[in-house]
Design a protein around this motif. Structure first.
Motif, mmCIF file in Angstrom:
data_model
loop_
_atom_site.group_PDB
_atom_site.id
_atom_site.type_symbol
_atom_site.label_atom_id
_atom_site.label_comp_id
_atom_site.label_asym_id
_atom_site.label_seq_id
_atom_site.Cartn_x
_atom_site.Cartn_y
_atom_site.Cartn_z
ATOM 1 N N PRO A 46 0.939 -1.147 0.021
ATOM 2 C CA PRO A 46 0.027 -0.008 0.023
ATOM 3 C C PRO A 46 0.725 1.067 0.088
ATOM 4 N N LYS A 47 0.316 2.244 -0.562
ATOM 5 C CA LYS A 47 1.267 3.615 -0.858
ATOM 6 C C LYS A 47 1.266 4.148 0.751
ATOM 7 N N GLN A 48 2.305 4.721 0.992
ATOM 8 C CA GLN A 48 2.722 5.309 2.354
ATOM 9 C C GLN A 48 2.069 6.724 1.994
ATOM 10 N N GLU A 49 1.161 7.125 2.989
ATOM 11 C CA GLU A 49 0.508 8.446 3.316
ATOM 12 C C GLU A 49 1.489 9.257 3.534
ATOM 13 N N LYS A 50 1.825 10.497 2.907
ATOM 14 C CA LYS A 50 2.727 11.514 3.203
ATOM 15 C C LYS A 50 1.988 12.412 4.232
ATOM 16 N N ASN A 51 2.923 13.145 4.965
ATOM 17 C CA ASN A 51 2.402 14.215 6.037
ATOM 18 C C ASN A 51 2.436 15.665 5.310
ATOM 19 N N ARG A 100 -7.123 13.342 2.805
ATOM 20 C CA ARG A 100 -6.858 12.295 2.503
ATOM 21 C C ARG A 100 -6.207 12.055 1.209
ATOM 22 N N GLN A 101 -5.240 10.946 1.075
ATOM 23 C CA GLN A 101 -4.755 10.581 -0.325
ATOM 24 C C GLN A 101 -4.170 11.789 -0.938
ATOM 25 N N GLN A 102 -3.561 12.512 -0.081
ATOM 26 C CA GLN A 102 -2.886 14.028 -0.567
ATOM 27 C C GLN A 102 -3.593 14.836 -1.750
ATOM 28 N N GLN A 136 -4.634 18.534 -5.525
ATOM 29 C CA GLN A 136 -3.676 17.535 -4.845
ATOM 30 C C GLN A 136 -2.437 18.317 -4.579
ATOM 31 N N ASP A 138 2.004 17.350 -3.503
ATOM 32 C CA ASP A 138 2.767 16.297 -3.173
ATOM 33 C C ASP A 138 4.174 16.978 -2.842
#
Length: 159
Positions: A46-51, A100-102, A136, A138
């Motif tokens: 699973p993709k690591q959620e970024k902060n 959520r999810q950037q 979005q 990133d």
């Protein structure tokens, strides 16, 4: 028939049915489970959620693929979800929500009313419109990238 006889009869009936019920349950489980050859091979982790980088100052370097050389635009989002910055001539503030999810959303923007040259005012309008349509975010190689309805804004870490 007394109570003990009834209980004995029920127990005998349950024991006689239990192999049938167990074999039916096992058959159903076998039908539901995919064979080893049907199972997905090496599913990606699973993709690591970024902060989101709260309380960091950012300076815009590109707007929709074009470098920003002659104007200065900044952004800072604090932990109270308040976005503030400079748009070229005026300062601004707005609610800014890393989701959520950037995902990223910016509420209505409040702007000071200083008089500006036409070229600065045009840049400021484009920059603020891009922020308002943000979708979005990133972090790419230490830079903040905000994707908008019409392109993206790239930021370098500010002072």
């Amino acid at each position: 028939m007394n109570t003990q006889s009834r209980l004995g009869l029920l127990a005998a009936l349950a024991l006689s049915l239990s192999p049938v019920l167990v074999s039916d349950a096992l058959a159903q489980r076998r039908q539901q489970m995919p064979s080893r050859s049907e199972q997905p091979q090496d599913a990606p982790p699973p993709k690591q959620e970024k902060n989101f980088p709260f309380d960091a100052s950012w300076t815009a370097t590109q707007l929709n693929g074009k470098p920003i050389n002659s104007f200065k635009a900044t952004l800072k989002v604090d932990s109270n979800l308040r976005g503030t910055g400079f748009a070229g001539c005026n300062t601004f503030s707005a609610s800014a929500y890393p989701l959520r999810q950037q995902g990223f959303a910016v509420g209505p923007i409040a702007v000071t009313k200083a008089a500006c040259d036409k070229s600065v005012a045009d840049f400021e309008r484009s920059y603020l419109m891009a922020l308002r349509t943000a979708r979005q975010w990133d972090l790419v190689e230490g830079r903040l990238v905000i994707k908008t309805g019409a392109g993206e804004i790239r930021f370098d870490r500010g002072i």
